[in-house]
Scaffold this motif. Sequence first.
Motif, PDB file in Angstrom:
ATOM      1  N   TYR A 149       0.843  -1.356  -0.102  1.00  0.00           N
ATOM      2  CA  TYR A 149       0.002   0.107   0.005  1.00  0.00           C
ATOM      3  C   TYR A 149       1.028   1.108   0.058  1.00  0.00           C
ATOM      4  N   ALA A 150       0.449   2.380  -0.760  1.00  0.00           N
ATOM      5  CA  ALA A 150       1.326   3.443  -0.929  1.00  0.00           C
ATOM      6  C   ALA A 150       0.595   4.504  -0.674  1.00  0.00           C
ATOM      7  N   ALA A 151       0.830   5.808  -0.257  1.00  0.00           N
ATOM      8  CA  ALA A 151       0.178   7.071  -0.289  1.00  0.00           C
ATOM      9  C   ALA A 151       0.183   7.516  -1.611  1.00  0.00           C
ATOM     10  N   PRO A 152      -1.014   8.047  -1.938  1.00  0.00           N
ATOM     11  CA  PRO A 152      -1.008   8.793  -3.651  1.00  0.00           C
ATOM     12  C   PRO A 152      -0.082   9.591  -3.557  1.00  0.00           C
ATOM     13  N   GLU A 153       0.331  10.366  -2.787  1.00  0.00           N
ATOM     14  CA  GLU A 153       1.202  11.478  -2.903  1.00  0.00           C
ATOM     15  C   GLU A 153       2.613  11.310  -3.318  1.00  0.00           C
ATOM     16  N   ILE A 154       3.072   9.890  -3.249  1.00  0.00           N
ATOM     17  CA  ILE A 154       4.372   9.444  -3.398  1.00  0.00           C
ATOM     18  C   ILE A 154       4.411   8.518  -4.819  1.00  0.00           C
ATOM     19  N   MET A 155       3.293   8.740  -5.400  1.00  0.00           N
ATOM     20  CA  MET A 155       3.272   7.847  -6.641  1.00  0.00           C
ATOM     21  C   MET A 155       4.003   8.705  -7.850  1.00  0.00           C
ATOM     22  N   MET A 156       4.321   8.004  -8.697  1.00  0.00           N
ATOM     23  CA  MET A 156       4.721   8.835  -9.755  1.00  0.00           C
ATOM     24  C   MET A 156       3.641   9.093 -10.850  1.00  0.00           C
ATOM     25  N   GLU A 157       3.535  10.223 -11.339  1.00  0.00           N
ATOM     26  CA  GLU A 157       2.429  10.601 -12.216  1.00  0.00           C
ATOM     27  C   GLU A 157       2.445   9.840 -13.496  1.00  0.00           C
ATOM     28  N   GLY A 158       0.890   9.755 -13.646  1.00  0.00           N
ATOM     29  CA  GLY A 158       0.688   8.831 -14.764  1.00  0.00           C
ATOM     30  C   GLY A 158       0.625   7.343 -14.784  1.00  0.00           C
ATOM     31  N   THR A 159       1.200   6.803 -13.594  1.00  0.00           N
ATOM     32  CA  THR A 159       1.737   5.300 -13.588  1.00  0.00           C
ATOM     33  C   THR A 159       0.485   4.975 -12.455  1.00  0.00           C
ATOM     34  N   ARG A 160       0.439   3.593 -12.443  1.00  0.00           N
ATOM     35  CA  ARG A 160      -0.440   2.860 -11.468  1.00  0.00           C
ATOM     36  C   ARG A 160       0.435   2.195 -10.117  1.00  0.00           C
ATOM     37  N   ASN A 161       1.354   1.708 -10.637  1.00  0.00           N
ATOM     38  CA  ASN A 161       2.292   1.082  -9.834  1.00  0.00           C
ATOM     39  C   ASN A 161       3.617   1.260  -9.582  1.00  0.00           C
ATOM     40  N   ILE A 209       6.396   3.960  -7.406  1.00  0.00           N
ATOM     41  CA  ILE A 209       6.611   4.873  -6.441  1.00  0.00           C
ATOM     42  C   ILE A 209       7.640   6.080  -7.025  1.00  0.00           C
ATOM     43  N   ASP A 210       7.345   7.107  -6.883  1.00  0.00           N
ATOM     44  CA  ASP A 210       8.474   8.120  -7.501  1.00  0.00           C
ATOM     45  C   ASP A 210       9.798   8.422  -6.374  1.00  0.00           C
ATOM     46  N   PRO A 211      10.651   8.198  -6.716  1.00  0.00           N
ATOM     47  CA  PRO A 211      11.841   8.298  -5.583  1.00  0.00           C
ATOM     48  C   PRO A 211      12.044   9.862  -5.457  1.00  0.00           C
ATOM     49  N   ASP A 212      11.525  10.693  -6.387  1.00  0.00           N
ATOM     50  CA  ASP A 212      11.747  12.112  -6.157  1.00  0.00           C
ATOM     51  C   ASP A 212      10.686  12.646  -4.981  1.00  0.00           C
ATOM     52  N   LYS A 213       9.830  11.742  -4.792  1.00  0.00           N
ATOM     53  CA  LYS A 213       8.570  12.140  -3.886  1.00  0.00           C
ATOM     54  C   LYS A 213       8.729  11.615  -2.488  1.00  0.00           C
ATOM     55  N   TRP A 214       9.293  10.237  -2.563  1.00  0.00           N
ATOM     56  CA  TRP A 214       9.236   9.374  -1.456  1.00  0.00           C
ATOM     57  C   TRP A 214      10.468   9.797  -0.444  1.00  0.00           C
ATOM     58  N   ARG A 215      10.356  10.195   0.583  1.00  0.00           N
ATOM     59  CA  ARG A 215      11.451  10.577   1.750  1.00  0.00           C
ATOM     60  C   ARG A 215      11.394   9.762   2.793  1.00  0.00           C
ATOM     61  N   PRO A 216      12.078   8.483   2.653  1.00  0.00           N
ATOM     62  CA  PRO A 216      12.233   7.699   3.802  1.00  0.00           C
ATOM     63  C   PRO A 216      12.990   8.206   4.815  1.00  0.00           C
ATOM     64  N   LEU A 217      12.757   7.493   5.790  1.00  0.00           N
ATOM     65  CA  LEU A 217      13.551   7.943   7.175  1.00  0.00           C
ATOM     66  C   LEU A 217      14.720   7.144   7.238  1.00  0.00           C
ATOM     67  N   ILE A 218      15.899   7.691   7.358  1.00  0.00           N
ATOM     68  CA  ILE A 218      17.201   6.739   7.165  1.00  0.00           C
ATOM     69  C   ILE A 218      17.968   6.802   8.473  1.00  0.00           C
ATOM     70  N   MET A 219      18.358   5.404   8.957  1.00  0.00           N
ATOM     71  CA  MET A 219      19.189   5.682  10.295  1.00  0.00           C
ATOM     72  C   MET A 219      20.695   5.342  10.010  1.00  0.00           C
ATOM     73  N   SER A 220      21.464   6.288  10.067  1.00  0.00           N
ATOM     74  CA  SER A 220      22.795   6.016   9.914  1.00  0.00           C
ATOM     75  C   SER A 220      23.708   5.970  11.331  1.00  0.00           C
ATOM     76  N   PHE A 221      24.484   5.090  11.716  1.00  0.00           N
ATOM     77  CA  PHE A 221      24.888   4.934  13.176  1.00  0.00           C
ATOM     78  C   PHE A 221      24.290   5.664  14.208  1.00  0.00           C
ATOM     79  N   GLN A 222      22.832   5.024  14.339  1.00  0.00           N
ATOM     80  CA  GLN A 222      21.989   5.234  15.326  1.00  0.00           C
ATOM     81  C   GLN A 222      21.489   6.748  15.275  1.00  0.00           C
TER      82      GLN A 222
END
Length: 228
Positions: free
Chosen positions: A163-175, A177-190
């Motif tokens: 399941y994905a939020a519509p706001e992170i989907m690539m425009e004009g596609t169904r399946n 995710i647009d990496p320019d819109k998806w902002r994952p939380l990253i953990m680096s050295f805690q």
Amino acid sequence: MNDRHIRIEPSILYFGTPVVLISTSNEDGSSNIAPMSSAFWLGWRCVLGIGSSSKTAENMIRTGECVLNLPSVDEVGAVNRLALLTGANPVPSSKAARGYSYEPKKFEIAGLTQINSETVSAPRAMECPVQMEAVVSAWHGLGEDSPLKGTLSVFEVRIRRVYAAPEIMMEGTRNRIDPDKWRPLIMSFQKFYGLAPKQVHESLLGEIPEALYRSPDVDRAKLESFRI
């Protein structure tokens, strides 16, 4: 040759991976949710590294399922509120030494909303932009040839639903995710970080049609939906 590197012995090698909130079902029907960042994906499979004494590991072994909720940078507060909590009672000694405390209502403490899943009993976390229902395919101990034996487990899970939020989907596609819109939380050295807003360089791999990577597990998940 002038080698400018120095030899080091860091206590951890967490160079940076996405944070995952794993939700599972407890014996009494209540829910547990726990943050972790030792995860990677191949196709519709994910490999997770989890402490063997954790409630999450216990629940995954007992039920054979879980939900992988991926928070964005906007959910960092919720993740941090879960950081030193455990659903295991009594608190495992290794966690007690690090300051963990027992908390049965972790969804509420984190400020996250439980919503029903379609194929597993564990709930999804509504606020997370990506949620994946999964079943356990295999698990085994990590570091079995060392003093770590019995303390760490590796789980391979197979994704059943994404399941994905519509706001992170690539425009004009169904399946996609647009990496320019998806902002994952990253953990680096805690410590928590987010990705840069734009890619740093064009990728040759990015020119390969994403459909060519489609896993047979996708069709398997669709077939299984008729049996659930």
